[in-house]
Design a protein around this motif. Structure first.
Motif, PDB file in Angstrom:
ATOM      1  N   ASP A 140       0.849  -1.246  -0.055  1.00 12.36           N
ATOM      2  CA  ASP A 140       0.048  -0.232  -0.098  1.00 12.36           C
ATOM      3  C   ASP A 140       0.664   1.352   0.031  1.00 12.36           C
ATOM      4  O   ASP A 140       0.527   2.242  -0.699  1.00 12.36           O
ATOM      5  CB  ASP A 140      -1.093   0.048   1.226  1.00 12.36           C
ATOM      6  CG  ASP A 140      -2.168  -0.985   1.205  1.00 12.36           C
ATOM      7  OD1 ASP A 140      -2.458  -1.410  -0.147  1.00 12.36           O
ATOM      8  OD2 ASP A 140      -2.590  -1.171   2.149  1.00 12.36           O
ATOM      9  N   ARG A 141       1.893   1.205   0.850  1.00 12.39           N
ATOM     10  CA  ARG A 141       2.608   2.351   0.766  1.00 12.39           C
ATOM     11  C   ARG A 141       3.658   2.706  -0.476  1.00 12.39           C
ATOM     12  O   ARG A 141       3.708   3.912  -1.137  1.00 12.39           O
ATOM     13  CB  ARG A 141       3.768   2.419   1.949  1.00 12.39           C
ATOM     14  CG  ARG A 141       3.437   2.342   3.305  1.00 12.39           C
ATOM     15  CD  ARG A 141       4.349   2.610   4.326  1.00 12.39           C
ATOM     16  NE  ARG A 141       5.234   1.493   4.591  1.00 12.39           N
ATOM     17  CZ  ARG A 141       5.223   0.423   5.062  1.00 12.39           C
ATOM     18  NH1 ARG A 141       4.011   0.346   5.985  1.00 12.39           N
ATOM     19  NH2 ARG A 141       6.336  -0.545   5.434  1.00 12.39           N
ATOM     20  N   GLN A 142       3.851   1.664  -0.964  1.00 10.11           N
ATOM     21  CA  GLN A 142       4.538   1.679  -2.231  1.00 10.11           C
ATOM     22  C   GLN A 142       3.518   2.136  -3.406  1.00 10.11           C
ATOM     23  O   GLN A 142       3.720   3.189  -4.317  1.00 10.11           O
ATOM     24  CB  GLN A 142       5.258   0.520  -2.895  1.00 10.11           C
ATOM     25  CG  GLN A 142       6.448   0.201  -2.076  1.00 10.11           C
ATOM     26  CD  GLN A 142       7.283  -0.925  -2.543  1.00 10.11           C
ATOM     27  OE1 GLN A 142       7.324  -1.347  -3.664  1.00 10.11           O
ATOM     28  NE2 GLN A 142       8.364  -1.140  -1.837  1.00 10.11           N
ATOM     29  N   LEU A 143       2.356   1.828  -3.400  1.00 13.45           N
ATOM     30  CA  LEU A 143       1.394   2.091  -4.365  1.00 13.45           C
ATOM     31  C   LEU A 143       1.110   3.573  -4.055  1.00 13.45           C
ATOM     32  O   LEU A 143       0.806   4.498  -5.172  1.00 13.45           O
ATOM     33  CB  LEU A 143       0.066   1.458  -4.340  1.00 13.45           C
ATOM     34  CG  LEU A 143       0.035   0.086  -4.632  1.00 13.45           C
ATOM     35  CD1 LEU A 143      -1.082  -0.717  -4.426  1.00 13.45           C
ATOM     36  CD2 LEU A 143       0.161   0.087  -6.345  1.00 13.45           C
ATOM     37  N   ARG A 144       0.978   4.161  -3.046  1.00 11.89           N
ATOM     38  CA  ARG A 144       0.968   5.486  -2.611  1.00 11.89           C
ATOM     39  C   ARG A 144       2.024   6.321  -3.029  1.00 11.89           C
ATOM     40  O   ARG A 144       2.103   7.646  -3.644  1.00 11.89           O
ATOM     41  CB  ARG A 144       0.661   5.801  -1.097  1.00 11.89           C
ATOM     42  CG  ARG A 144      -0.733   5.241  -0.827  1.00 11.89           C
ATOM     43  CD  ARG A 144      -1.059   5.942   0.751  1.00 11.89           C
ATOM     44  NE  ARG A 144      -0.143   5.285   1.705  1.00 11.89           N
ATOM     45  CZ  ARG A 144      -0.576   4.216   2.541  1.00 11.89           C
ATOM     46  NH1 ARG A 144      -1.636   3.649   2.122  1.00 11.89           N
ATOM     47  NH2 ARG A 144       0.449   3.771   3.249  1.00 11.89           N
ATOM     48  N   ALA A 145       3.058   5.951  -3.174  1.00  8.67           N
ATOM     49  CA  ALA A 145       4.485   6.501  -3.351  1.00  8.67           C
ATOM     50  C   ALA A 145       4.380   6.859  -5.054  1.00  8.67           C
ATOM     51  O   ALA A 145       4.894   7.733  -5.437  1.00  8.67           O
ATOM     52  CB  ALA A 145       5.590   5.872  -3.012  1.00  8.67           C
ATOM     53  N   LEU A 146       3.678   5.656  -5.586  1.00  6.71           N
ATOM     54  CA  LEU A 146       3.366   5.932  -7.009  1.00  6.71           C
ATOM     55  C   LEU A 146       2.262   6.793  -7.531  1.00  6.71           C
ATOM     56  O   LEU A 146       2.201   7.299  -8.720  1.00  6.71           O
ATOM     57  CB  LEU A 146       3.110   4.410  -7.958  1.00  6.71           C
ATOM     58  CG  LEU A 146       4.201   3.553  -8.145  1.00  6.71           C
ATOM     59  CD1 LEU A 146       3.918   2.435  -8.704  1.00  6.71           C
ATOM     60  CD2 LEU A 146       5.507   4.374  -9.064  1.00  6.71           C
ATOM     61  N   GLY A 147       1.659   7.233  -6.501  1.00  4.61           N
ATOM     62  CA  GLY A 147       0.497   8.013  -6.738  1.00  4.61           C
ATOM     63  C   GLY A 147      -0.645   7.450  -7.478  1.00  4.61           C
ATOM     64  O   GLY A 147      -1.518   8.080  -8.125  1.00  4.61           O
ATOM     65  N   VAL A 148      -0.888   6.154  -7.205  1.00  5.69           N
ATOM     66  CA  VAL A 148      -1.847   5.244  -7.869  1.00  5.69           C
ATOM     67  C   VAL A 148      -2.879   4.754  -6.918  1.00  5.69           C
ATOM     68  O   VAL A 148      -3.779   3.898  -7.191  1.00  5.69           O
ATOM     69  CB  VAL A 148      -1.569   4.281  -8.806  1.00  5.69           C
ATOM     70  CG1 VAL A 148      -0.682   5.155  -9.760  1.00  5.69           C
ATOM     71  CG2 VAL A 148      -0.594   3.290  -7.995  1.00  5.69           C
ATOM     72  N   ALA A 149      -2.784   4.994  -5.539  1.00  2.00           N
ATOM     73  CA  ALA A 149      -3.573   4.492  -4.388  1.00  2.00           C
ATOM     74  C   ALA A 149      -3.810   5.571  -3.409  1.00  2.00           C
ATOM     75  O   ALA A 149      -2.878   6.362  -3.206  1.00  2.00           O
ATOM     76  CB  ALA A 149      -3.081   3.005  -4.078  1.00  2.00           C
TER      77      ALA A 149
END
Length: 209
Positions: free
Chosen positions: A200-209
């Motif tokens: 989840d943290r990495q998805l947020r870092a990508l700006g997609v979650a």
């Protein structure tokens, strides 16, 4: 459009080159050429797809890392055949098993990495709401992939006859198909329990979650 940081892109290029090197090494003098080809075919298909989509649809570093490890497991199994991988013999002796268990590592990864991939696609596409439903669908996708792979093995056995024995790697186990799917299930559940928050943290870092 989501983009990977420059440092991540460098690691991605290094991992791709390492994967190509391992692919060449595994296919240099494999135990059985046809078995090698069937085992590494997913790597041959996926690697170009990742290269073509890494700018338009970059994945999380976690998923890229999982794909790299899974590819290594597949290529090692292809080089020796799963029933003859030296690491498997060491595990067999250590655990007092009746057979080389390396193929179960492969099927665990067949659940672990596709679980992360399915989770990423479902979250990024906003195809599902609710964490419980997300986990349920991820496990369903993994079991569908595992069942499809077992059907492919069945088709290979029908088409090749005795020539498919190395690819099947059952080692005389009548319940090999069922245990393969069970290990994929274990892999999927392990990925969800251990890595969902990091994912989840990495998805947020990508700006997609």
């Amino acid at each position: 459009m989501p983009t990977l940081p420059t440092t991540h892109t460098r690691w991605l290029v290094a991992a791709a080159l390492a994967t190509l090197a391992m692919l060449v090494a595994s296919g240099w003098r494999p135990y059985d050429r046809l078995t090698w080809l069937m085992e590494v075919l997913p790597v041959i298909i996926v690697l170009p797809l990742l290269a073509l989509t890494h700018r338009r649809y970059p994945l999380t570093p976690l998923l890229y890392g999982g794909i790299f490890v899974h590819a290594a497991v597949l290529m090692l199994g292809g080089a020796y055949t799963y029933a003859r991988v030296p690491l498997g013999f060491e595990l067999q002796e250590l655990l007092g098993l009746a057979r080389n268990p390396y193929d179960k590592i492969g099927h665990f990864m067949q659940g672990f990495v596709p679980a992360l991939a399915a989770r990423e696609v479902l979250l990024r596409g906003q195809f599902v709401r609710g964490r419980r439903m997300l986990a349920f669908l991820v496990v369903c996708v993994v079991l569908a992939i595992s069942a499809t792979y077992e059907l492919i093995e069945w088709a290979a056995a029908l088409a090749l006859g005795q020539g498919a024995d190395e690819f099947l790697g059952t080692q005389g186990d009548p319940w090999d198909t069922q245990s393969d799917m069970f290990f994929a299930l274990i892999g999927a559940v392990a990925a969800l329990l251990a890595l969902s928050r990091l994912h989840d943290r990495q998805l947020r870092a990508l700006g997609v979650a």
